[in-house]
Design an enzyme around this catalytic site. Sequence first.
Site, mmCIF file in Angstrom:
data_model
loop_
_atom_site.group_PDB
_atom_site.id
_atom_site.type_symbol
_atom_site.label_atom_id
_atom_site.label_comp_id
_atom_site.label_asym_id
_atom_site.label_seq_id
_atom_site.Cartn_x
_atom_site.Cartn_y
_atom_site.Cartn_z
ATOM 1 N N SER A 44 -37.394 4.180 38.938
ATOM 2 C CA SER A 44 -36.393 5.016 38.266
ATOM 3 C C SER A 44 -36.793 5.422 36.854
ATOM 4 C CB SER A 44 -35.057 4.265 38.200
ATOM 5 O OG SER A 44 -35.193 3.070 37.450
ATOM 6 N N ASP A 93 -28.330 3.866 29.676
ATOM 7 C CA ASP A 93 -27.485 3.028 30.527
ATOM 8 C C ASP A 93 -28.044 1.609 30.481
ATOM 9 O OD1 ASP A 93 -29.592 2.838 32.329
ATOM 10 O OD2 ASP A 93 -28.702 4.153 33.834
ATOM 11 N N HIS A 148 -31.910 1.732 31.420
ATOM 12 C CA HIS A 148 -32.858 2.792 31.063
ATOM 13 C C HIS A 148 -32.734 3.262 29.619
ATOM 14 C CE1 HIS A 148 -32.100 3.104 35.468
ATOM 15 N NE2 HIS A 148 -33.416 3.096 35.470
#
Length: 358
Positions: free
Chosen positions: A43, A333, A336
């Site tokens: 991600s 978040d 990240h």
Amino acid sequence: MELWRGRTSATTNLALVAVVLAAMVEISAGQGLVPGVMIFGDSVVDAGNNNNLATLVRADFPPYGRDFLQHKPTGRFCNGKLATDFTVENLGFTSYPPAYLSNEAAGTNLLNGANFASAASGYLNSTANLYHAIPLAQQVQYYKEYQSKVETIAGREKARTLFSGSIYILSAGNSDFIQNYYVNPMLSASYTPDQFSELLAKSFTNFVQNVYDLGARRVGVTSLPPMGCLPAAIALFGGGNNGCVTRLNNDAVTFNKKINTAAASLRRSRPDLRLVVFDIYKPLLDLIDNPGSSGFFESKRACCGTGTIETSLLCNTRTLGTCSNATEYVFWDSFHPSEAANRVLSDALLLQGIDLIS
Ligand SMILES: *[C@@H]1O[C@H](CO)[C@@H](O)[C@H](O)[C@H]1NC(C)=O
Ligand SMILES: *[C@@H]1O[C@H](CO)[C@@H](O)[C@H](O)[C@H]1NC(C)=O
């Protein structure tokens, strides 16, 4: 610019590098410094492949992307650009390698690289499989398919130049630890962190061998970040304390040693391979320990997703208390970095990766 305040020798180096790069890009008249960028992993670098999968691990809804081009979510796990987006810009490209499973990944859009990464994927097939993401081995299969598409579009010779000249970037290992090892009692009972790191490093070696055999000659892999400082890790494994989780940071250091050893061995056996391990551990830890010196304000709490453990892992439109301006937050978040932090990380990638373009 606020972000540049207080940087020392790295700033000077970076300014030099930036000038040289700008000149080189100028000379190559709008083309990148390399023919393309191929992106693999998790991600941290996924630009939207998971939007096309039956997975819950996705970021194709607000407030993700609110500071990106057109202020729309793309599937990037960020408010804006990823570190690799800045890298691609630094290399002189005017567009990003398309997510391979997206509609944009067609025709001439494929000729400057593609992005095969999938959030919640990692070095182990089992990590991706737990979350219905694309395992690394499957990402390489897609890359093979990509190669034959490119050969059809551009011809064999041009395709070969693209495959051998491109930079291949891999980000993996985060999900193997955080979303697999630490939450899977079977796994943590069977392997010590050291043994588990060894297993991941084997898969790394395997990946590099595979892409090398497919023509790759310039490969950059990111190290693990200080995992224990991710807001999610503090919420899940911090035992109620609000500091970084030492055990997880130690595991990241252990893993990073293994990957450097594996990379050295790959370089020895393949003299024509340029292989760089990007250290993101130190630059990120510096930001977290000393946010103020780089113009940041908050490095413990995420901009989106704060509060109780149950809500701190989520970032969506219903999340309460999302910050209005992520510029001063290191984390967007709970897993990240923000776009602002990604910009700092991409500076580190540029400095460390100069060997891949020179
Ligand atoms: C992952 O799965 C592929 C096939 O699906 C297999 O070829 C590969 O060896 C597996 N890799 C690992 C590290 O288990
Ligand atoms: C966010 O804050 C920075 C300074 O910290 C400022 O330059 C920027 O304009 C702000 N952005 C928005 C959207 O308010």
